[in-house]
Design an enzyme around this catalytic site. Structure first.
Site, mmCIF file in Angstrom:
data_model
loop_
_atom_site.group_PDB
_atom_site.id
_atom_site.type_symbol
_atom_site.label_atom_id
_atom_site.label_comp_id
_atom_site.label_asym_id
_atom_site.label_seq_id
_atom_site.Cartn_x
_atom_site.Cartn_y
_atom_site.Cartn_z
ATOM 1 N N ARG A 1 0.023 -9.020 13.513
ATOM 2 C CA ARG A 1 -0.617 -8.039 12.614
ATOM 3 C C ARG A 1 -1.472 -8.750 11.568
ATOM 4 O O ARG A 1 -2.547 -8.282 11.199
ATOM 5 C CB ARG A 1 0.450 -7.170 11.938
ATOM 6 N N ARG B 1 12.069 -5.597 4.659
ATOM 7 C CA ARG B 1 11.748 -4.168 4.445
ATOM 8 C C ARG B 1 12.726 -3.266 5.198
ATOM 9 O O ARG B 1 13.110 -3.543 6.316
ATOM 10 C CB ARG B 1 10.330 -3.870 4.925
ATOM 11 N N ARG C 1 11.558 -1.404 10.942
ATOM 12 C CA ARG C 1 10.453 -1.034 11.842
ATOM 13 C C ARG C 1 10.322 -2.042 12.986
ATOM 14 O O ARG C 1 10.466 -3.247 12.767
ATOM 15 C CB ARG C 1 9.141 -0.993 11.045
ATOM 16 N N ARG D 1 -9.805 0.394 8.770
ATOM 17 C CA ARG D 1 -9.240 -0.918 9.046
ATOM 18 C C ARG D 1 -10.191 -1.761 9.895
ATOM 19 O O ARG D 1 -9.848 -2.879 10.269
ATOM 20 C CB ARG D 1 -7.935 -0.718 9.794
ATOM 21 N N LYS E 1 0.836 -1.217 0.000
ATOM 22 C CA LYS E 1 0.000 0.000 0.000
ATOM 23 C C LYS E 1 0.868 1.264 0.000
ATOM 24 O O LYS E 1 0.617 2.202 -0.738
ATOM 25 C CB LYS E 1 -0.946 0.012 1.219
HETATM 26 P P1 AP5 Z 1 4.926 -1.597 1.791
HETATM 27 O O1 AP5 Z 1 4.634 -0.769 0.586
HETATM 28 O O2 AP5 Z 1 5.680 -0.947 2.908
HETATM 29 O O3 AP5 Z 1 3.588 -2.308 2.324
HETATM 30 P P2 AP5 Z 1 2.374 -1.734 3.161
HETATM 31 O O4 AP5 Z 1 1.143 -2.418 2.682
HETATM 32 O O5 AP5 Z 1 2.379 -0.226 3.151
HETATM 33 O O6 AP5 Z 1 2.799 -2.312 4.583
HETATM 34 P P3 AP5 Z 1 2.652 -1.732 6.038
HETATM 35 O O7 AP5 Z 1 3.344 -2.753 6.926
HETATM 36 O O8 AP5 Z 1 3.153 -0.319 6.147
HETATM 37 O O9 AP5 Z 1 1.149 -1.797 6.279
HETATM 38 P P4 AP5 Z 1 0.414 -1.933 7.574
HETATM 39 O O10 AP5 Z 1 -0.950 -1.750 7.084
HETATM 40 O O11 AP5 Z 1 0.622 -3.134 8.393
HETATM 41 O O12 AP5 Z 1 1.100 -0.835 8.512
HETATM 42 P P5 AP5 Z 1 0.794 0.695 8.760
HETATM 43 O O13 AP5 Z 1 2.055 1.424 8.689
HETATM 44 O O14 AP5 Z 1 -0.370 1.159 7.955
HETATM 45 O O15 AP5 Z 1 5.727 -2.906 1.278
HETATM 46 C C1 AP5 Z 1 6.220 -3.863 2.186
HETATM 47 C C2 AP5 Z 1 7.575 -4.409 1.672
HETATM 48 O O16 AP5 Z 1 7.366 -5.145 0.474
HETATM 49 C C3 AP5 Z 1 8.598 -3.304 1.316
HETATM 50 O O17 AP5 Z 1 9.872 -3.753 1.653
HETATM 51 C C4 AP5 Z 1 8.447 -3.139 -0.213
HETATM 52 O O18 AP5 Z 1 9.636 -2.697 -0.812
HETATM 53 C C5 AP5 Z 1 8.072 -4.569 -0.636
HETATM 54 N N1 AP5 Z 1 7.153 -4.596 -1.763
HETATM 55 C C6 AP5 Z 1 6.084 -3.777 -2.007
HETATM 56 N N2 AP5 Z 1 5.440 -4.164 -3.132
HETATM 57 C C7 AP5 Z 1 6.099 -5.281 -3.584
HETATM 58 C C8 AP5 Z 1 5.888 -6.158 -4.694
HETATM 59 N N3 AP5 Z 1 4.866 -5.959 -5.561
HETATM 60 N N4 AP5 Z 1 6.745 -7.193 -4.835
HETATM 61 C C9 AP5 Z 1 7.778 -7.402 -3.964
HETATM 62 N N5 AP5 Z 1 8.018 -6.593 -2.889
HETATM 63 C C10 AP5 Z 1 7.180 -5.552 -2.711
HETATM 64 O O19 AP5 Z 1 0.253 0.632 10.283
HETATM 65 C C11 AP5 Z 1 1.140 0.372 11.355
HETATM 66 C C12 AP5 Z 1 0.347 0.284 12.650
HETATM 67 O O20 AP5 Z 1 -0.335 1.530 12.895
HETATM 68 C C13 AP5 Z 1 -0.762 -0.776 12.696
HETATM 69 O O21 AP5 Z 1 -0.263 -2.050 13.039
HETATM 70 C C14 AP5 Z 1 -1.680 -0.202 13.782
HETATM 71 O O22 AP5 Z 1 -1.161 -0.405 15.080
HETATM 72 C C15 AP5 Z 1 -1.616 1.300 13.485
HETATM 73 N N6 AP5 Z 1 -2.677 1.743 12.553
HETATM 74 C C16 AP5 Z 1 -2.501 2.295 11.319
HETATM 75 N N7 AP5 Z 1 -3.694 2.567 10.757
HETATM 76 C C17 AP5 Z 1 -4.638 2.186 11.644
HETATM 77 C C18 AP5 Z 1 -6.067 2.191 11.636
HETATM 78 N N8 AP5 Z 1 -6.761 2.652 10.580
HETATM 79 N N9 AP5 Z 1 -6.720 1.704 12.718
HETATM 80 C C19 AP5 Z 1 -6.052 1.262 13.807
HETATM 81 N N10 AP5 Z 1 -4.696 1.217 13.881
HETATM 82 C C20 AP5 Z 1 -3.988 1.675 12.812
#
Ligand code: AP5
Length: 224
Positions: free
Chosen positions: A174, A130, A163, A91, A16
């Site tokens: 997660r 990552r 991270r 979410r 994402k």
């Molecule tokens: P990346 O692009 O970083 O993936 P992502 O989907 O953004 O992953 P996140 O871990 O950031 O998502 P998340 O939803 O768990 O965490 P968030 O930060 O939102 O890609 C991942 C890796 O794969 C990278 O190394 C990239 O290079 C590689 N990659 C990407 N595309 C690829 C492909 N096609 N092929 C191969 N490799 C690829 O949230 C963190 C925390 O915040 C949550 O756990 C929660 O505690 C809190 N939080 C955030 N939003 C909310 C909410 N709405 N409600 C409650 N808590 C929340």
């Protein structure tokens, strides 16, 4: 540009953030990634950051009321009046309902939800490799998208870090949270006719190409 109100949905590590960054460059809509917003709040030591940190470290979701307030504030500010891209929100079903209610108050509605679909084994593989930049959160992978110079961000030269919530045991938690609390949104948006599912296992450029084609089509339809 026509108003496009978009959501990027998908499990942790589905890409994402990677795709959101590219979408923002291509289409210039305000981009709100709740994970990035929360990590910045933790870094700055704000009240929201203090409240969110323990949930994030465990891989739990931050309480709905905290996160709904963060997004509502941005939608009410006027900066997203011509559209937005949401990454990581909603979410839970209550978050989705709160977003619908907020948009209704503003006389607006969602344009589309883009689900980036990736299976759990691939997620664990991706998150273990990552690396993220300290300065602006630019995302790399040691194998799939390495920086030119190891450990350093190509864009701003800052150091890359792992991270805390990318530790294998936290990643597994997660994923459980995703299947339990977030995946019901797939049906929620399918029923509203808003869901567009893409195979996120393709390489990042191919995924971007598919998203760009979809958003360009939506843009043409909304502009009519
Ligand atoms: P990346 O692009 O970083 O993936 P992502 O989907 O953004 O992953 P996140 O871990 O950031 O998502 P998340 O939803 O768990 O965490 P968030 O930060 O939102 O890609 C991942 C890796 O794969 C990278 O190394 C990239 O290079 C590689 N990659 C990407 N595309 C690829 C492909 N096609 N092929 C191969 N490799 C690829 O949230 C963190 C925390 O915040 C949550 O756990 C929660 O505690 C809190 N939080 C955030 N939003 C909310 C909410 N709405 N409600 C409650 N808590 C929340």
């Amino acid at each position: 540009m026509p108003e496009l109100n978009l959501i990027l949905l998908g499990p942790p590590g589905s890409g994402k953030g990677t795709q959101g960054e590219r979408l923002q460059e291509d289409f210039e809509y305000p981009y709100y990634a709740t994970g990035d917003i929360l990590r910045a709040a933790v870094k700055d030591g704000t009240e929201v950051g203090k409240a969110a940190k323990e949930f994030m470290d465990r891989g739990d979701l931050v309480p709905d009321e905290v996160i709904i307030g963060i997004i509502a504030e941005r939608l009410q500010s006027g900066e997203a009046d011509h559209g937005f891209i949401l990454d990581g929100f909603p979410r839970t079903v209550p978050q989705a309902e709160a977003l619908d209610a907020e948009l209704l108050k503003l006389g607006r509605q969602l344009t589309a939800v883009i689900l980036i679909d990736v299976d759990d084994d691939e997620i664990v593989n991706r998150l273990s490799g990552r690396r993220v930049c300290q300065e602006k959160g630019h995302v790399y992978h040691v194998e799939y998208s390495p920086p030119e110079k190891e450990g350093i961000c190509d864009v701003d030269g800052s150091e890359l870090y792992i991270r805390d919530d990318d530790k294998p045991e936290v990643v597994r938690h997660r994923l459980e949270q995703y299947h339990d609390k977030t995946s019901p949104l797939v049906d929620y948006y399918k029923k509203q006719g808003l869901l567009n599912t893409l195979d996120g296992a393709d390489d990042p450029d191919r995924v971007s190409e598919k998203i760009r084609t979809l958003v360009s089509t939506l843009s043409l339809e909304e502009g009519r």
